[in-house]
Design a protein around this motif. Structure first.
Motif, PDB file in Angstrom:
ATOM      1  N   PRO A  53       0.816  -1.222   0.000  1.00 60.75           N
ATOM      2  CA  PRO A  53       0.000   0.000   0.000  1.00 60.75           C
ATOM      3  C   PRO A  53       0.846   1.266   0.000  1.00 60.75           C
ATOM      4  O   PRO A  53       2.042   1.239   0.304  1.00 60.75           O
ATOM      5  CB  PRO A  53      -0.808  -0.130   1.290  1.00 60.75           C
ATOM      6  CG  PRO A  53      -0.044  -1.064   2.170  1.00 60.75           C
ATOM      7  CD  PRO A  53       0.738  -1.981   1.250  1.00 60.75           C
ATOM      8  N   PRO A  54       0.231   2.401  -0.350  1.00 62.82           N
ATOM      9  CA  PRO A  54       0.968   3.667  -0.419  1.00 62.82           C
ATOM     10  C   PRO A  54       1.804   3.886   0.836  1.00 62.82           C
ATOM     11  O   PRO A  54       1.278   3.833   1.955  1.00 62.82           O
ATOM     12  CB  PRO A  54      -0.155   4.710  -0.564  1.00 62.82           C
ATOM     13  CG  PRO A  54      -1.229   3.973  -1.318  1.00 62.82           C
ATOM     14  CD  PRO A  54      -1.179   2.572  -0.770  1.00 62.82           C
TER      15      PRO A  54
ATOM     16  N   VAL B 234       5.499   9.339  -1.895  1.00 65.53           N
ATOM     17  CA  VAL B 234       4.481   8.299  -1.691  1.00 65.53           C
ATOM     18  C   VAL B 234       4.453   7.382  -2.921  1.00 65.53           C
ATOM     19  O   VAL B 234       4.351   7.869  -4.052  1.00 65.53           O
ATOM     20  CB  VAL B 234       3.086   8.942  -1.480  1.00 65.53           C
ATOM     21  CG1 VAL B 234       2.011   7.857  -1.383  1.00 65.53           C
ATOM     22  CG2 VAL B 234       3.081   9.813  -0.234  1.00 65.53           C
TER      23      VAL B 234
ATOM     24  N   VAL C   5      10.106   2.668   6.932  1.00 70.92           N
ATOM     25  CA  VAL C   5       8.891   2.529   6.112  1.00 70.92           C
ATOM     26  C   VAL C   5       7.758   3.199   6.856  1.00 70.92           C
ATOM     27  O   VAL C   5       7.573   2.973   8.054  1.00 70.92           O
ATOM     28  CB  VAL C   5       8.509   1.047   5.891  1.00 70.92           C
ATOM     29  CG1 VAL C   5       7.290   0.956   4.962  1.00 70.92           C
ATOM     30  CG2 VAL C   5       9.663   0.252   5.336  1.00 70.92           C
ATOM     31  N   ILE C   6       7.023   4.019   6.143  1.00 68.87           N
ATOM     32  CA  ILE C   6       5.822   4.641   6.700  1.00 68.87           C
ATOM     33  C   ILE C   6       4.650   4.255   5.813  1.00 68.87           C
ATOM     34  O   ILE C   6       4.510   4.784   4.703  1.00 68.87           O
ATOM     35  CB  ILE C   6       5.968   6.176   6.754  1.00 68.87           C
ATOM     36  CG1 ILE C   6       7.150   6.577   7.642  1.00 68.87           C
ATOM     37  CG2 ILE C   6       4.676   6.815   7.257  1.00 68.87           C
ATOM     38  CD1 ILE C   6       7.536   8.034   7.523  1.00 68.87           C
ATOM     39  N   THR C   7       3.841   3.313   6.279  1.00 71.52           N
ATOM     40  CA  THR C   7       2.623   2.974   5.539  1.00 71.52           C
ATOM     41  C   THR C   7       1.613   4.070   5.840  1.00 71.52           C
ATOM     42  O   THR C   7       1.227   4.278   6.998  1.00 71.52           O
ATOM     43  CB  THR C   7       2.102   1.601   5.971  1.00 71.52           C
ATOM     44  OG1 THR C   7       3.131   0.638   5.718  1.00 71.52           O
ATOM     45  CG2 THR C   7       0.855   1.220   5.203  1.00 71.52           C
ATOM     46  N   ILE C   8       1.219   4.781   4.782  1.00 73.64           N
ATOM     47  CA  ILE C   8       0.445   6.013   4.980  1.00 73.64           C
ATOM     48  C   ILE C   8      -0.823   5.763   5.789  1.00 73.64           C
ATOM     49  O   ILE C   8      -1.071   6.465   6.792  1.00 73.64           O
ATOM     50  CB  ILE C   8       0.086   6.635   3.607  1.00 73.64           C
ATOM     51  CG1 ILE C   8       1.350   7.067   2.864  1.00 73.64           C
ATOM     52  CG2 ILE C   8      -0.873   7.790   3.783  1.00 73.64           C
ATOM     53  CD1 ILE C   8       2.184   8.102   3.555  1.00 73.64           C
ATOM     54  N   ALA C   9      -1.623   4.786   5.402  1.00 72.54           N
ATOM     55  CA  ALA C   9      -2.906   4.562   6.083  1.00 72.54           C
ATOM     56  C   ALA C   9      -2.687   4.232   7.557  1.00 72.54           C
ATOM     57  O   ALA C   9      -3.414   4.723   8.428  1.00 72.54           O
ATOM     58  CB  ALA C   9      -3.682   3.446   5.389  1.00 72.54           C
ATOM     59  N   ASN C  10      -1.665   3.439   7.831  1.00 72.12           N
ATOM     60  CA  ASN C  10      -1.397   3.063   9.222  1.00 72.12           C
ATOM     61  C   ASN C  10      -0.888   4.243  10.035  1.00 72.12           C
ATOM     62  O   ASN C  10      -1.261   4.417  11.201  1.00 72.12           O
ATOM     63  CB  ASN C  10      -0.353   1.938   9.290  1.00 72.12           C
ATOM     64  CG  ASN C  10      -0.850   0.671   8.641  1.00 72.12           C
ATOM     65  OD1 ASN C  10      -1.366   0.717   7.519  1.00 72.12           O
ATOM     66  ND2 ASN C  10      -0.747  -0.451   9.330  1.00 72.12           N
ATOM     67  N   ALA C  11      -0.012   5.048   9.445  1.00 71.64           N
ATOM     68  CA  ALA C  11       0.515   6.196  10.175  1.00 71.64           C
ATOM     69  C   ALA C  11      -0.597   7.200  10.454  1.00 71.64           C
ATOM     70  O   ALA C  11      -0.666   7.798  11.526  1.00 71.64           O
ATOM     71  CB  ALA C  11       1.642   6.858   9.389  1.00 71.64           C
TER      72      ALA C  11
ATOM     73  N   SER D 256      -2.249   5.264  14.140  1.00 74.56           N
ATOM     74  CA  SER D 256      -1.172   5.610  15.075  1.00 74.56           C
ATOM     75  C   SER D 256      -1.586   5.281  16.505  1.00 74.56           C
ATOM     76  O   SER D 256      -2.779   5.149  16.815  1.00 74.56           O
ATOM     77  CB  SER D 256      -0.819   7.095  14.961  1.00 74.56           C
ATOM     78  OG  SER D 256      -1.870   7.881  15.477  1.00 74.56           O
TER      79      SER D 256
ATOM     80  N   THR E  84       5.982   5.612   2.268  1.00 68.26           N
ATOM     81  CA  THR E  84       7.213   6.350   1.951  1.00 68.26           C
ATOM     82  C   THR E  84       8.370   5.714   2.714  1.00 68.26           C
ATOM     83  O   THR E  84       8.167   5.024   3.705  1.00 68.26           O
ATOM     84  CB  THR E  84       7.144   7.833   2.354  1.00 68.26           C
ATOM     85  OG1 THR E  84       7.090   7.916   3.777  1.00 68.26           O
ATOM     86  CG2 THR E  84       5.933   8.534   1.770  1.00 68.26           C
TER      87      THR E  84
END
Lengths: 172, 172, 172, 172, 172, 172
Positions: B62-63, B111, B135-141, B145, B65
């Motif tokens: 998934p999206p 992204v 790794v930063i999974t956008i939806a999870n961050a 959080s 960064t």
């Protein structure tokens, strides 16, 4: 061959950071950048500034990242609830309520935001560790890209049904 | 004072990248990292690897960064629809359908995602320009959080009503 | 002044890494590089890839260095005896036999090699911590430079008599 | 917790670079390094020195690389034939005869050498762009590693028959 | 488009560092720089040299800084009293008397000087950790800038009365 | 082995930059630094802040350098005459009068100052491109080091007679 042009004070100068842009937009905030696009003498020097204005009652600098810079922010006026989220797997929210004169750091590349919960406007100055830090507003990059990301991708990633994704994409 | 311990081949070695982790999770993908946490000899050397497995019929990385690395990916098996989104203000989606042997670059901090639209599984190897890329999974961050980001922030940023935000936060 | 040209997916894309070059040359190996010369979008991003094919029964990527990069290699197929030699004064050989899925690191600037002792061909993907890592094949740089290094230099350095040096220089 | 110890002049000082080491060894040269191992205050500062002495009639600093540094050399006494070889595929030899007061640059990671063709000894000072540049003497790394590189590897790489390789390995 | 021009030995070569410039000037010293302005091949390589000559009986390389480089200096001839001053708040003077063959380090950006207290001339070679280190002679930058710094500034900073400041400004 | 301690908001937070230190000292200015000494989370992140207060009628941040940082300054209140001096040989003064909201850049390592010519106090926020930029106040480093620099050095460098130098040294 071009003649070398001597640098002058203008190459290191910018005027007007005392005045914020209007914040009557959908998120209630505005950013005035002062980076290499505004001051050519910053080239290769690894630093830049920005002023951020937040409307009263919910002005928001929405979750975003700087792909090439750490940010350090000082509140000039008002109150801000700020935070950043650490990387996978913990995704811990490191947050704080800041008042006038408080300083906070947002490490390079992490998702962060500032929100004005107060009844009056807020103003901050941010410094960034690049002359060209870049900004990625998460919601815009994800739901507002041009062209759009395939809704199947966003539906699965964000656990939203596809009609909801398309509705979001139409708003950004 | 500690005695200096000589480096051995084990400090530069990792085994098992030929086997992917199972992909029967909510997004249908899994990542096997090979960075300084797995190979201590990578310390300060500015590079790492990962294997990514994608389930058939919609497996998605998934999206996300990498706050400290550019990524270059090569497809070993299957088909991937991949893309990244440029910074503000353009947020252009730079996307491509990749097949076996195709290579794609995701510049530092942007992204990006990979999606398997095919009827069989897909496998890729990614190299990253840091021994500790993050790794930063956008939806999870954003929605997952710990603790949660104030729903007022996410409601305004993503143009979702607050009940929807809370519902999303409960899913991540 | 030139008009700015927007980047497109082509600037970040390369095709064909699933197919190796033929290995019917004197060392029995071939390298397919994917660096800034093939993908212009890699410029300044500090990473690149290469595919290496090794003939059965002795295919060799001969001792070489990358003057500007660390390498991390994963074996896709076959078996490889690999190693690097540490700096003076120890010159320790750090070596390992790798099989499919094994990963090994060759730190920046050190002499290293890969050799296929197996009865079938071998294939590896290597990632390098520079968009322009450079390759110096030791034997070619030393005995095959253009023009040749003075044979007195090589005779003394390699403890070979001068006729042997000249014979070697004629082969490279 | 340890008490902080203040730096003193000793941490930035080294004595004796006016005197060379003896050059009665197999190559006829000796190197006196002045890097972070000799001057602790150089740590992280990205520079170091060395004095090199060359015997008359063929004293040689044999082909070597510095994995982490560019070198700039000035001749204090005598005559030197110096050179470096560019990367693949060209392997061009860039060489020069230097006399007293001449300066030459050896770019990071490239194979280079200095040879004294004169009837009197030669002396040079070299500066390197790292506090810990490392030295890899090619012949020693290739034929003198501990343990030895498999002779099959060196035989094929250097176009030498295996008995010759073993003979060379026994000399280093 | 321009044709690529191949590098030659001239791009890495400089001649004449065995001869110092005359030192019959107000400070009794002269510097012969060998940086990217003299050797174009040094570009991006992060190193340069200089020869410094000091007249007998007080030849002085006056207090100065290199804004982009650490310096390591070796005395070729004579005696030098050298030193640097640490940052605020301690401003400790780290000084040493150097004789032939002695080496000293001046960390990046710190104010430093060399002074010849001896009855014969002195010569040193300095290496700097940048191909373009820059030099700021403190007295010249402060009292000799073009145009002049407002005397009120210098009067207060140096605890000198304004007429003294103006007198100094007229000398530089 | 020590247990890893998780970072908290306190590691990224500083309070009190809204209040300046008193400026009733000999130069009429005071600096409140916010760098890695105050915010431990800034370590390795390459940025810091400072608040500078200037007394009315001549408050001066005297000529100084930052050995490891470029500075970008924004005026919050009052008027400042600011400038920096370029390297040898030109030593050009690049100066400007700044008012509220004006921004100016002082490139890494160059001598610079800010002076309040106005009838009311002035306040500025400065950002620096290092978490540990260092400050070298020129007059203090030159005339106030501990121990003192040999007066012969300063007399010659600053074209002052020795008694004057000693008098200055006694004041700092």
């Amino acid at each position: 061959m071009q003649r070398r042009k001597l640098a002058t004070a203008d190459d290191f100068f910018f005027s007007g950071l005392n005045i914020g842009k209007i914040t009557s937009n959908s998120v209630g905030s505005s950013v005035t950048p002062v980076n290499v696009a505004q001051i050519s003498g910053l080239n290769t020097l690894g630093i830049s500034l920005a002023r951020i204005d937040y409307a009263a009652n919910g002005g928001l600098n929405p979750p975003h990242t700087h792909p090439r810079a750490t940010e350090i922010l000082v509140v000039l006026e008002g109150t801000l609830y700020v935070g950043f989220v650490t990387s996978n797997p913990d995704n811990r929210l490191i947050a704080e309520v800041l008042n006038k004169g408080d300083v906070f750091v947002f490490p390079v590349g992490l998702v962060h935001f500032q929100f004005n919960p107060g009844k009056s406007k807020a103003v901050a100055i941010a410094a960034l560790s690049s002359q060209d830090p870049g900004v990625i507003t998460i919601a815009n990059a994800v739901f507002g890209s041009d062209p759009s990301i395939n809704p199947d991708v966003l539906s699965k990633a964000f656990k939203l049904d596809k009609s909801m994704v398309k509705s979001l994409q139409s708003k950004f």
